[in-house]
Design an enzyme around this catalytic site. Structure first.
Site, PDB file in Angstrom:
ATOM      1  N   ALA A  99       0.589  -1.332   0.039  1.00 37.85           N
ATOM      2  CA  ALA A  99      -0.480   0.098   0.381  1.00 37.85           C
ATOM      3  C   ALA A  99       0.745   1.274  -0.380  1.00 37.85           C
ATOM      4  O   ALA A  99       0.260   1.635  -0.900  1.00 37.85           O
ATOM      5  CB  ALA A  99      -0.774  -0.243   0.811  1.00 37.85           C
ATOM      6  N   ASP A 176      -7.640  -1.588   4.734  1.00 35.51           N
ATOM      7  CA  ASP A 176      -7.485  -1.779   5.827  1.00 35.51           C
ATOM      8  C   ASP A 176      -6.526  -2.783   6.434  1.00 35.51           C
ATOM      9  O   ASP A 176      -5.872  -3.299   5.462  1.00 35.51           O
ATOM     10  CB  ASP A 176      -9.414  -3.249   5.988  1.00 35.51           C
ATOM     11  CG  ASP A 176      -8.846  -4.275   5.191  1.00 35.51           C
ATOM     12  OD1 ASP A 176      -8.585  -5.394   5.148  1.00 35.51           O
ATOM     13  OD2 ASP A 176      -9.043  -3.897   3.413  1.00 35.51           O
ATOM     14  N   GLY A 326      -5.883  -6.465   0.314  1.00 37.24           N
ATOM     15  CA  GLY A 326      -6.561  -5.318   0.653  1.00 37.24           C
ATOM     16  C   GLY A 326      -5.709  -4.241   1.089  1.00 37.24           C
ATOM     17  O   GLY A 326      -4.968  -3.690  -0.074  1.00 37.24           O
ATOM     18  N   GLU A 327      -5.659  -3.344   2.614  1.00 39.91           N
ATOM     19  CA  GLU A 327      -4.913  -2.474   2.751  1.00 39.91           C
ATOM     20  C   GLU A 327      -5.254  -1.233   1.672  1.00 39.91           C
ATOM     21  O   GLU A 327      -4.912  -0.366   2.089  1.00 39.91           O
ATOM     22  CB  GLU A 327      -2.855  -2.791   1.916  1.00 39.91           C
ATOM     23  CG  GLU A 327      -2.680  -4.264   2.741  1.00 39.91           C
ATOM     24  CD  GLU A 327      -1.244  -4.679   2.269  1.00 39.91           C
ATOM     25  OE1 GLU A 327      -0.430  -3.688   1.695  1.00 39.91           O
ATOM     26  OE2 GLU A 327      -0.509  -5.510   3.008  1.00 39.91           O
ATOM     27  N   GLY A 328      -6.078  -1.194   0.768  1.00 41.27           N
ATOM     28  CA  GLY A 328      -6.013  -0.172  -0.433  1.00 41.27           C
ATOM     29  C   GLY A 328      -5.323  -0.436  -1.087  1.00 41.27           C
ATOM     30  O   GLY A 328      -5.628   0.605  -2.573  1.00 41.27           O
TER      31      GLY A 328
END
Length: 361
Positions: A99, A176, A326-328
């Site tokens: 990210a 997230d 995830g993570e954006g």
């Protein structure tokens, strides 16, 4: 801190007038009508969000990564140990995660928010301490959160959205981190869409067949013990949404839902990431349906529940790269597309201004 009621009260539907103006402007640009496909729809949505045509450029962007742990991890639904959540928070603040790399590539800021990590985290740059609880309870045994905890985490997301917009962000991106959060996401998606657990539960960070079947059963058990019918969608409304969120959601889901509501109240677009963001957006949409007009689906996750969530929300993903990190990360990769859609409205010549002959009627 702005209350949930005040935030809901500030959310207005996207404006149809500027959207119609944007659609008409697209048809006057030096290109065949509709030739930019989904990007034209994005530009129209941005005009409705901002209430003006052409819409302002959605830059700079700000990524908020909400981190929290899950009691359902004790049921063996993930091969990763729970302490990885805290370790990855440290990685985010040190700039070493995917990210961070993607954010640097697109020029987005990164803010990491501890809303429920099951450990005490040392102070670090870009880390905001907003811990509501040390993780959730086990959703397969009863409610994951109290209503007060769910409400407090929602308030955290609203606060962070307001602060980032106040600092100059013109586009927000959801992120997230939370080991076992795909299990809670599947339960939320079941609850809000009425889809069966087997159809929306994925392999998360990677599980074998036996663990995958066990994970599906844990989702079913979580719905059952919390009095949620697997085959029936939760009706819209803040009270019902908060009850389900507290029963089977995570603290980061609650915070992301608040983040979406805060973006909508500020009339700023928010790019959703993957399945965790999709599950949280279902919560936000049930609380304040008009908030979904401010959402753009950054990508389609490889997790099956994400497609179900996007279909329920009526959102089309901008990219499909089979991501499941995830993570954006998926939201960040979509940001240049969103920016390009807006820039077209400002800089592409019309047939009249360029002296180009239109194809006519």
């Amino acid at each position: 801190m702005t209350s949930l009621g005040e935030t809901i009260g500030a959310i207005r539907p996207v404006e149809p007038g500027p959207m119609a103006e944007a659609r008409a402007h697209q048809d006057r640009l030096t290109k065949p009508s509709g030739s930019l496909g989904v990007l034209e729809d994005v530009a129209v949505r941005l005009a409705g969000i901002a209430g003006t045509c052409p819409p302002p450029l959605p830059s700079p962007a700000a990524l908020a990564i909400f981190a929290a742990d899950h009691g359902v991890h004790a049921q063996g639904v993930s091969p990763w140990p729970q302490e990885v959540t805290a370790q990855m928070v440290a990685n985010f603040t040190a700039g070493g995660a995917v990210a961070n790399v993607f954010a640097a590539e697109v020029g987005a800021s990164v803010t990491v928010v501890d809303v429920g990590v099951a450990a005490d985290l040392p102070p670090a740059p870009r880390l905001l301490a907003r811990k509501v609880a040390y993780g959730t309870a086990d959703l397969s045994q009863g409610p994951a959160m109290t209503p007060e905890q769910a409400g407090a985490a929602l308030a955290v997301g609203i606060e962070i959205a307001g602060d980032l917009v106040g600092a100059g962000a013109r586009c927000l991106v959801t992120g997230d981190m939370g080991i076992a959060n795909t299990t809670a996401s599947a339960a939320l998606i079941c609850a809000f869409t009425g889809r069966p657990a087997a159809g929306v539960t994925g392999r998360g960070t990677g599980v074998d067949d036996a663990t995958y079947e066990h994970k599906i059963e844990i989702v079913r058990r979580g719905l059952r013990v919390n009095g949620i019918t697997e085959a029936g969608a939760v009706p819209d409304g803040p009270d019902a949404a908060l009850r389900v969120l507290a029963a089977v959601g995570g603290l980061e889901h609650a915070a992301i839902a608040g983040f979406v509501l805060g973006a909508a109240a500020a009339r700023v677009p928010v790019i959703l990431d993957g399945v965790i963001a999709g599950a949280a957006a279902l919560v936000a949409g049930a609380i304040a349906p008009d908030a979904i007009g401010y959402c753009l689906a950054g990508h389609r996750s490889a997790e099956p529940g994400h497609a179900a969530a996007l279909a329920h929300l009526g959102l089309d993903p901008l990219v499909d790269l089979r991501l499941r990190l995830g993570e954006g990360t998926g939201g960040l990769l979509a940001h240049p597309l969103v920016s390009a859609a807006a820039r077209v409205m400002h800089e592409v010549a019309t047939f009249d201004s360029a002296g180009v002959t239109d194809k006519g009627e």
